[in-house]
Design an enzyme around this catalytic site. Structure first.
Site, PDB file in Angstrom:
ATOM      1  N   LYS A   1       0.850  -1.189   0.000  1.00 43.19           N
ATOM      2  CA  LYS A   1       0.000   0.000   0.000  1.00 43.19           C
ATOM      3  C   LYS A   1       0.885   1.238   0.000  1.00 43.19           C
ATOM      4  CE  LYS A   1      -2.586   2.732   3.370  1.00 43.19           C
ATOM      5  NZ  LYS A   1      -3.128   2.798   4.723  1.00 43.19           N
TER       6      LYS A   1
ATOM      7  N   TRP B   1      -9.636   0.548   0.983  1.00 50.00           N
ATOM      8  CA  TRP B   1     -10.741   1.307   1.592  1.00 50.00           C
ATOM      9  C   TRP B   1     -10.260   2.393   2.558  1.00 50.00           C
ATOM     10  CZ3 TRP B   1     -10.744  -4.202   2.467  1.00 50.00           C
ATOM     11  CH2 TRP B   1     -11.325  -4.920   1.424  1.00 50.00           C
ATOM     12  N   HIS B   2      -9.105   2.971   2.252  1.00 47.51           N
ATOM     13  CA  HIS B   2      -8.558   4.024   3.119  1.00 47.51           C
ATOM     14  C   HIS B   2      -8.657   5.396   2.463  1.00 47.51           C
ATOM     15  CE1 HIS B   2      -5.870   0.786   5.273  1.00 47.51           C
ATOM     16  NE2 HIS B   2      -7.168   0.641   5.507  1.00 47.51           N
ATOM     17  N   TYR B   3      -9.667   5.596   1.639  1.00 44.57           N
ATOM     18  CA  TYR B   3      -9.824   6.887   0.960  1.00 44.57           C
ATOM     19  C   TYR B   3     -10.147   7.981   1.975  1.00 44.57           C
ATOM     20  CZ  TYR B   3     -14.644   5.092   1.135  1.00 44.57           C
ATOM     21  OH  TYR B   3     -15.829   4.554   1.550  1.00 44.57           O
ATOM     22  N   HIS B   4      -9.821   9.214   1.613  1.00 41.17           N
ATOM     23  CA  HIS B   4      -9.935  10.329   2.547  1.00 41.17           C
ATOM     24  C   HIS B   4      -9.982  11.641   1.775  1.00 41.17           C
ATOM     25  CE1 HIS B   4      -5.741   9.179   1.816  1.00 41.17           C
ATOM     26  NE2 HIS B   4      -5.461  10.472   1.846  1.00 41.17           N
TER      27      HIS B   4
END
Length: 581
Positions: free
Chosen positions: A414, A515-518
């Protein structure tokens, strides 16, 4: 490598530490569960006005609500249902099912970014902590400093979460192999079991207990004052209600619909410190600001949304940490594991792993957990060609493939703090529909450079002696796996790993999400340093939409901490220094 004696000692200490606490935590969960109500039970009488209305009972919203309720009346509105009693949420072995469920009652709502990457957003009390891989790791000290947070309060807020829902994992064989492979490949030192963000290799915490039972942010509501806290499920907030008669717009409440579609209004008390607080996540919070009339005036005018405040920055600067993975076939079946081990490199790349199948009676057959095709995570189809239909079609076809084609595990890499940025826009004014989201993966060359470094690092790891004991010989790894998989879109090591161009293409074609969008409500552009929305009164945003980068290796620890932290900070300002203890 870690000695067997050292592992045994750690396991004994872990067992003793959680033996007395697990049942107590579950009892608290059941008490909290009995207090939840459906949105249709709402009454809009004057007595039902609140000091705080929190929109979104997710990773940040639950600890925030629990904290504020210690001294003030709080209404927590969650658009999804309860996580309790749902085995697809609470059981680790069924991790993939909640994400693969595309029904209206699913705890997750799938969306596809314009980049073509299948993604999801939570739709359940507890938010992302109900559908994630469970890994718990704090943010780096540099992240805390850059955020301008009070370090002392941060160091009080993390343990508040950890005492209630965090455990040390029983390290699975695939995770132990990654741990030893990382150290052997030079990603040292081994820092043991720690929540802290430290360069090298470590074992982090988990929200799964020793029985594989998931504990979530919803459990933190048990720390709230039941006399002050009201939690409504299936309460879909459609817009923020503003009083525009004064010098600047002032949030007065929200309009929401219940599970039957009936409209309701929830109002704040007529007090200066009363607030609406958005905790709807990096998709939901900017979406709701736009639907409520805060955004770019030209965009809102096209959708016939009445302008409350022109702010062109709402929905801008969206970012998602790209994930690429390598599948490694093994000699024997490997036990299911999500994420327990992480390698934190100095090049801005994190190395993690997942493995095995969850074969409960109601589980999807032949899935790969966090990398399941059922949730769109297995793909070498170019992103533009991906769709939910393609994922479903592959999931059906995969049932016919021999089981040995799925015997193995994944090593994931990642990118930390991607420099590629995108945006969020409304396609319509229906809050139930996903907005249009673009992340522009690898549009910045430095992100692509780091992906190449990550893939080559994984190649070094799988060549270590530790992995050689687990994996099959080279002849089987590539050609035979391809022949068996046929239509299976399994990520494989590129054949020409010494050719930078081919690795770059692999990164682009196989990119998925963790799923770590920000982003979308950045500090200094949409909110101030106290997370108050600029240009209006009595409105804040407290969630990952305010982040410029995702905290730590996995964000849930810091997002939960942030909910507790902001709640305690608000209380301290209103009541004095000792509040929120």
């Amino acid at each position: 490598m870690v000695s067997k004696e050292g592992e045994l000692l750690v396991k004994i200490l872990m067992f003793l530490s959680i033996l007395g606490s697990t049942q107590g935590r579950r009892d608290a969960v059941e008490v909290r569960h009995r207090r939840l109500r459906e949105a249709s039970s709402f009454s809009s009488t004057p007595a039902a006005e609140y000091d705080y209305i929190i929109v979104g009972g997710g990773t940040a919203g639950c600890p925030l609500a629990a904290t504020l309720s210690q001294n003030y009346s709080v209404l927590l509105l969650e658009r999804g249902g309860s996580p309790y009693g749902n085995g697809n949420i609470t059981r680790m072995q069924n991790f993939h099912i909640g994400l693969a469920d595309t029904s209206p009652s699913s705890p997750s709502q799938s969306f596809i970014s314009t980049d073509g990457v299948i993604n999801t957003r939570a739709r359940v009390l507890g938010g992302g902590t109900c559908i994630n891989a469970g890994f718990y790791s704090r943010a780096s000290p540099s992240f805390v400093k850059a955020a301008g947070w009070d370090e002392e309060l941060v160091n009080e807020s993390y343990p508040w979460v950890e005492r209630r829902i965090v455990y040390w994992p029983d390290v699975a064989p695939w995770q132990a192999a990654l741990r030893d492979g990382l150290v052997e490949a030079g990603f040292s030192p081994f820092n043991g079991y720690t929540y802290d963000h430290i360069y090298g290799t470590k074992i982090g915490g988990t929200i799964f207990d020793k029985d594989g039972f998931r504990h979530t942010a919803a459990d933190l509501l048990a720390a709230g004052n039941p006399e002050n806290l009201r939690v409504l499920l299936h309460a879909t907030v459609q817009k923020i209600v503003f009083d525009t008669k004064g010098r600047r717009p002032k949030a007065a409440g929200v309009r929401f619909k219940d599970e039957n579609g009936k409209q309701h209004r929830a109002l704040l008390k007529n007090a200066r410190h009363s607030e609406v607080i958005l905790s709807s996540g990096a998709i939901g919070s900017p979406q709701l600001l736009l639907l409520s009339g805060i955004g770019h005036k030209k965009h809102l005018k096209k959708l016939d949304v009445r302008l409350v405040l022109h702010n062109p920055h709402v929905g801008k600067g969206m970012s998602d940490n790209p994930l690429n993975s390598i599948f490694m076939p093994t000699k024997k079946p490997v036990r299911q594991s999500l994420i327990q081990t992480v390698g934190i490199t100095k090049k801005g790349v994190f190395i993690e792993a997942s493995s095995g199948f969850g074969q409960s009676s109601d589980s999807i057959r032949c899935h790969h957990g966090i990398m399941s095709a059922e949730i769109g995570q297995l793909s070498t189809i170019p992103p533009k060609q991906r769709s939910l239909e393609a994922a479903k079609r592959y999931a059906r076809d995969k049932q016919k493939l021999p089981r040995e084609a799925f015997q193995g595990g994944f090593i994931l890499e990642k990118i930390d703090g991607p420099l590629s940025r995108g945006r969020l826009r409304l396609d319509d004014t229906d809050v139930d529909n996903n907005p249009s989201v673009t992340f522009n993966y690898f549009s910045h060359p430095y992100d692509l450079k780091r992906c190449v470094y990550g893939i080559r690092s994984i190649e070094e790891i799988v060549r270590t002696k530790r992995f050689a004991r687990l994996t099959v010989d080279d002849a089987y790894t590539m050609r035979m796996l391809l022949n068996m998989s046929v239509q299976a879109n399994v990520n494989l090591i590129p054949k020409h790993t010494n050719d930078t161009a081919s690795v770059e293409q692999f990164c682009r074609d196989s990119v998925t999400t963790i799923w770590h969008y920000h982003g979308g409500c950045h500090v200094g552009k949409v909110v101030d340093g106290e997370h108050r929305v600029l240009g209006v009164s009595r409105l804040r945003v407290v969630d990952g939409s305010t982040f410029d980068r995702s905290p730590g290796t996995n964000p849930q620890a810091t997002v939960m901490m942030m909910g507790r932290y902001m709640g305690a900070k608000i209380l301290r300002k209103r009541l004095g220094r000792a509040a929120g203890a």
